[in-house]
Design a protein around this motif. Structure first.
Motif, PDB file in Angstrom:
ATOM      1  N   GLN A 256       2.012  31.337  -7.685  1.00  0.00           N
ATOM      2  CA  GLN A 256       1.051  31.727  -6.665  1.00  0.00           C
ATOM      3  C   GLN A 256      -0.073  30.711  -6.583  1.00  0.00           C
ATOM      4  OE1 GLN A 256      -0.952  35.383  -7.830  1.00  0.00           O
ATOM      5  NE2 GLN A 256      -0.341  35.046  -9.952  1.00  0.00           N
ATOM      6  N   ASN A 257      -0.795  30.760  -5.480  1.00  0.00           N
ATOM      7  CA  ASN A 257      -1.892  29.830  -5.201  1.00  0.00           C
ATOM      8  C   ASN A 257      -1.343  28.410  -5.000  1.00  0.00           C
ATOM      9  OD1 ASN A 257      -4.090  31.769  -5.527  1.00  0.00           O
ATOM     10  ND2 ASN A 257      -3.446  31.770  -7.682  1.00  0.00           N
ATOM     11  N   CYS A 258      -2.166  27.563  -4.427  1.00  0.00           N
ATOM     12  CA  CYS A 258      -1.704  26.220  -4.089  1.00  0.00           C
ATOM     13  C   CYS A 258      -2.805  25.209  -4.345  1.00  0.00           C
ATOM     14  CB  CYS A 258      -1.286  26.168  -2.616  1.00  0.00           C
ATOM     15  SG  CYS A 258      -0.739  24.541  -2.051  1.00  0.00           S
ATOM     16  N   LEU A 259      -2.443  24.085  -4.947  1.00  0.00           N
ATOM     17  CA  LEU A 259      -3.355  22.975  -5.159  1.00  0.00           C
ATOM     18  C   LEU A 259      -2.943  21.839  -4.225  1.00  0.00           C
ATOM     19  CD1 LEU A 259      -3.589  22.926  -9.057  1.00  0.00           C
ATOM     20  CD2 LEU A 259      -5.344  23.694  -7.460  1.00  0.00           C
ATOM     21  N   PRO A 260      -3.720  21.543  -3.191  1.00  0.00           N
ATOM     22  CA  PRO A 260      -3.378  20.447  -2.278  1.00  0.00           C
ATOM     23  C   PRO A 260      -3.789  19.105  -2.864  1.00  0.00           C
ATOM     24  CG  PRO A 260      -5.409  21.491  -1.574  1.00  0.00           C
ATOM     25  CD  PRO A 260      -4.931  22.264  -2.774  1.00  0.00           C
ATOM     26  N   ASN A 261      -3.170  18.039  -2.383  1.00  0.00           N
ATOM     27  CA  ASN A 261      -3.455  16.706  -2.911  1.00  0.00           C
ATOM     28  C   ASN A 261      -3.120  15.652  -1.855  1.00  0.00           C
ATOM     29  OD1 ASN A 261      -1.912  14.449  -5.207  1.00  0.00           O
ATOM     30  ND2 ASN A 261      -4.102  14.717  -4.964  1.00  0.00           N
ATOM     31  N   LEU A 262      -4.039  14.725  -1.646  1.00  0.00           N
ATOM     32  CA  LEU A 262      -3.848  13.600  -0.745  1.00  0.00           C
ATOM     33  C   LEU A 262      -4.329  12.334  -1.442  1.00  0.00           C
ATOM     34  CD1 LEU A 262      -5.302  15.115   2.567  1.00  0.00           C
ATOM     35  CD2 LEU A 262      -2.877  14.739   2.072  1.00  0.00           C
ATOM     36  N   GLY A 263      -3.756  11.189  -1.050  1.00  0.00           N
ATOM     37  CA  GLY A 263      -4.235   9.959  -1.661  1.00  0.00           C
ATOM     38  C   GLY A 263      -3.649   8.719  -1.030  1.00  0.00           C
ATOM     39  N   PHE A 264      -4.195   7.595  -1.443  1.00  0.00           N
ATOM     40  CA  PHE A 264      -3.689   6.305  -0.997  1.00  0.00           C
ATOM     41  C   PHE A 264      -3.833   5.320  -2.149  1.00  0.00           C
ATOM     42  CE2 PHE A 264      -8.193   6.378  -0.003  1.00  0.00           C
ATOM     43  CZ  PHE A 264      -8.637   5.127  -0.404  1.00  0.00           C
ATOM     44  N   GLY A 265      -3.098   4.212  -2.054  1.00  0.00           N
ATOM     45  CA  GLY A 265      -3.134   3.262  -3.156  1.00  0.00           C
ATOM     46  C   GLY A 265      -2.794   1.846  -2.725  1.00  0.00           C
ATOM     47  N   TYR A 266      -3.052   0.929  -3.629  1.00  0.00           N
ATOM     48  CA  TYR A 266      -2.746  -0.495  -3.444  1.00  0.00           C
ATOM     49  C   TYR A 266      -1.720  -0.902  -4.490  1.00  0.00           C
ATOM     50  CZ  TYR A 266      -3.273  -5.572  -3.794  1.00  0.00           C
ATOM     51  OH  TYR A 266      -3.024  -6.923  -3.860  1.00  0.00           O
ATOM     52  N   ARG A 267      -0.817  -1.802  -4.122  1.00  0.00           N
ATOM     53  CA  ARG A 267       0.203  -2.294  -5.038  1.00  0.00           C
ATOM     54  C   ARG A 267       0.161  -3.814  -5.119  1.00  0.00           C
ATOM     55  NH1 ARG A 267      -0.257   2.243  -5.715  1.00  0.00           N
ATOM     56  NH2 ARG A 267       1.295   3.911  -5.785  1.00  0.00           N
ATOM     57  N   LEU A 268       0.277  -4.330  -6.338  1.00  0.00           N
ATOM     58  CA  LEU A 268       0.352  -5.770  -6.564  1.00  0.00           C
ATOM     59  C   LEU A 268       1.560  -6.049  -7.436  1.00  0.00           C
ATOM     60  CD1 LEU A 268      -0.873  -8.628  -6.322  1.00  0.00           C
ATOM     61  CD2 LEU A 268      -2.148  -8.142  -8.439  1.00  0.00           C
TER      62      LEU A 268
ATOM     63  N   ASP B  80      -4.436   3.842  -7.553  1.00  0.00           N
ATOM     64  CA  ASP B  80      -4.317   5.037  -6.731  1.00  0.00           C
ATOM     65  C   ASP B  80      -5.638   5.790  -6.699  1.00  0.00           C
ATOM     66  OD1 ASP B  80      -1.652   4.763  -6.011  1.00  0.00           O
ATOM     67  OD2 ASP B  80      -0.925   5.799  -7.790  1.00  0.00           O
ATOM     68  N   PHE B  81      -6.021   6.240  -5.511  1.00  0.00           N
ATOM     69  CA  PHE B  81      -7.179   7.104  -5.353  1.00  0.00           C
ATOM     70  C   PHE B  81      -6.702   8.415  -4.753  1.00  0.00           C
ATOM     71  CE2 PHE B  81     -10.707   8.860  -2.837  1.00  0.00           C
ATOM     72  CZ  PHE B  81     -11.665   8.977  -3.837  1.00  0.00           C
ATOM     73  N   GLY B  82      -6.876   9.497  -5.504  1.00  0.00           N
ATOM     74  CA  GLY B  82      -6.404  10.793  -5.051  1.00  0.00           C
ATOM     75  C   GLY B  82      -7.532  11.805  -4.973  1.00  0.00           C
ATOM     76  N   VAL B  83      -7.417  12.735  -4.029  1.00  0.00           N
ATOM     77  CA  VAL B  83      -8.394  13.810  -3.869  1.00  0.00           C
ATOM     78  C   VAL B  83      -7.653  15.139  -3.868  1.00  0.00           C
ATOM     79  CG1 VAL B  83     -10.046  12.403  -2.608  1.00  0.00           C
ATOM     80  CG2 VAL B  83      -8.298  13.655  -1.344  1.00  0.00           C
ATOM     81  N   GLY B  84      -8.341  16.143  -4.380  1.00  0.00           N
ATOM     82  CA  GLY B  84      -7.781  17.482  -4.408  1.00  0.00           C
ATOM     83  C   GLY B  84      -8.852  18.504  -4.110  1.00  0.00           C
TER      84      GLY B  84
ATOM     85  N   MET C  49       0.838  -1.182   0.000  1.00  0.00           N
ATOM     86  CA  MET C  49       0.000   0.000   0.000  1.00  0.00           C
ATOM     87  C   MET C  49       0.877   1.237   0.000  1.00  0.00           C
ATOM     88  SD  MET C  49       0.597   1.280   3.237  1.00  0.00           S
ATOM     89  CE  MET C  49      -0.815   2.346   3.562  1.00  0.00           C
ATOM     90  N   THR C  50       0.247   2.361  -0.293  1.00  0.00           N
ATOM     91  CA  THR C  50       0.970   3.622  -0.270  1.00  0.00           C
ATOM     92  C   THR C  50       0.027   4.744   0.133  1.00  0.00           C
ATOM     93  OG1 THR C  50       2.343   5.135  -1.590  1.00  0.00           O
ATOM     94  CG2 THR C  50       0.507   4.104  -2.706  1.00  0.00           C
ATOM     95  N   ILE C  51       0.571   5.764   0.770  1.00  0.00           N
ATOM     96  CA  ILE C  51      -0.173   6.980   1.057  1.00  0.00           C
ATOM     97  C   ILE C  51       0.715   8.152   0.666  1.00  0.00           C
ATOM     98  CG2 ILE C  51      -1.608   6.045   2.906  1.00  0.00           C
ATOM     99  CD1 ILE C  51       0.348   7.242   4.927  1.00  0.00           C
ATOM    100  N   TRP C  52       0.103   9.252   0.237  1.00  0.00           N
ATOM    101  CA  TRP C  52       0.917  10.403  -0.146  1.00  0.00           C
ATOM    102  C   TRP C  52       0.208  11.712   0.183  1.00  0.00           C
ATOM    103  CZ3 TRP C  52      -1.909   7.941  -4.059  1.00  0.00           C
ATOM    104  CH2 TRP C  52      -2.758   8.748  -4.825  1.00  0.00           C
ATOM    105  N   ALA C  53       1.026  12.744   0.301  1.00  0.00           N
ATOM    106  CA  ALA C  53       0.553  14.118   0.443  1.00  0.00           C
ATOM    107  C   ALA C  53       1.373  14.968  -0.517  1.00  0.00           C
ATOM    108  CB  ALA C  53       0.719  14.617   1.876  1.00  0.00           C
TER     109      ALA C  53
END
Length: 384
Positions: free
Chosen positions: A343-355, A366-370, A326-330
């Motif tokens: 300028q300005n900022c786009l945030p991003n978080l997510g997690f994933g599965y690895r095989l 990977d499933f990511g949200v912004g 598995m993985t998680i990221w920011a």
């Protein structure tokens, strides 16, 4: 209903992957030695669905191919070529392949990205404000796009871990059925004074300098990767526009306590200048950076982003590493007219599965949200 269909297709795709080895009848006495022969050409086929903001639900088929360019060299890394062909519920046709290859005791590397898309797409205009202001709509941002990108790269080792090489870039974009202020009845991003569909074919030549100490390039557990490149595009090469692109990419991987537990981080900047075509501006939100954003919604001359990702491979009962992880990221990214105007900022978080399909070569989900967006991605190897 769409989510149920997606989950059902996902289950079918895992059955396809996990059931693949059952077709190969190998005696128990030989399975350990023949399970993965370093000298053989290997292909792991895959059928998988996905959902991304720009494509909707997609149905993809492909495979992860790997091979050794020299079967007598026990030290050289295996080369890889993942390939995907897909069709989506929006009517898009997608093809992509990413080559990573090692030759002549790793004194020579040939890498490349190869893409083709024929799809309904959206253009929000240039800059963060346009990407945030315009709402996705067939009669405001919508158009039909044909795009291909051919980008082979040839690297020569000039010193231990240091490579110098050449970059060839051919990209083509054709936009049709887009809406102007006259036929839409209101302001559209195509009237921002930047959109120009006469700039279709672009051809560039560049130079690349790389420093690479990664143990395995497609799934590093330790090491550093540092790349700088400069590419010039021009009518003198047969293209439509005269512009330059400068790219900086820093990645580092640190094993934590044991194998399969890795902290990885990346900082990348892309800076384009002069007569940059609207389709070749620096973009945030691809399957390889801020996963979850719509590819193409946020674009400008300059962009910078950073990602921190933790990757963990599970263990079996006997203590050895399993094929699952598995993985998680920011992450966060920014853009602007120039490097001094970010300028300005786009945030991003997510997690994933690895095989793990082949040793140190993964299939990833990977499933990511912004910011007011999300996406589900199926791909081979790591995002970076």
């Amino acid at each position: 209903m769409k989510r149920i269909l997606l989950l059902a297709l996902f289950a079918m795709s895992l059955i396809t992957v996990l059931g693949k080895d059952k077709k190969q009848k190998v005696p128990m006495s030989e399975r350990k030695t023949r399970a993965f022969d370093e000298n053989r050409f290997w292909i792991s086929p895959l059928v998988a669905p996905a959902y991304t903001p720009e494509l909707g639900v997609s149905f993809s088929a492909g495979g992860l191919m790997s091979f050794k360019t020299d079967r007598q060299d026990s030290l050289i890394q295996r080369s890889s070529l993942p390939v995907f062909i897909g069709y989506t519920t929006t009517g898009a046709f997608i093809f992509n392949a990413r080559l990573t290859s090692f030759w002549n005791e790793d004194k020579f590397r040939v890498n490349g990205d190869f893409w083709f898309k024929s799809m309904p797409d959206n253009y929000w205009g240039k800059g963060y404000d346009n990407g945030s202001y315009f709402k996705k709509s067939s009669d405001i941002t919508g158009y039909d796009r044909t795009w291909y990108w051919i980008n082979p790269r040839f690297m020569f080792r000039i010193k231990k871990d240091l490579y110098l090489g050449a970059n060839i870039d051919l990209n083509y974009t054709n936009a049709t059925n887009y809406h102007s202020i006259s036929d839409a009845g209101n302001t559209t991003p195509f009237n921002d004074g930047y959109f120009n569909n006469d700039q279709r074919l672009n051809i560039g030549l560049g130079v690349i300098l790389e420093y690479d100490t990664r143990d395995i390039t497609v799934n590093a557990w330790q090491g550093i990767y540092l790349k700088t490149s400069a590419t010039a595009y021009g009518s003198y090469l047969g293209g439509s526009s005269n512009y330059q692109v400068y790219d900086f990419d820093y990645r580092q991987y640190q094993q934590i306590k044991r194998k399969g537990s890795v902290l990885a981080w990346q900082v990348r900047g892309r800076f384009a200048c002069n007569d940059v075509p609207w389709a070749e501006l620096s973009q945030l939100g691809t399957p390889f950076d801020l996963r979850g954003y719509t590819w193409g919604q946020y674009r400008d001359n300059a962009m910078v982003y950073g990602i921190t990702e933790y990757r963990y491979t599970f263990k079996k009962s006997d203590g050895s590493l399993s094929k699952s992880g598995m993985t998680i990221w920011a992450a966060a990214g920014t853009m602007g007219e120039s490097i001094g105007d970010l300028q300005n900022c786009l945030p991003n978080l997510g997690f994933g599965y690895r095989l793990e399909l082949q040793p140190r070569m993964n299939f990833r989900i990977d499933f990511g949200v912004g910011k007011e967006t999300k996406g589900l991605y199926f791909n081979f190897n790591e995002a970076f």
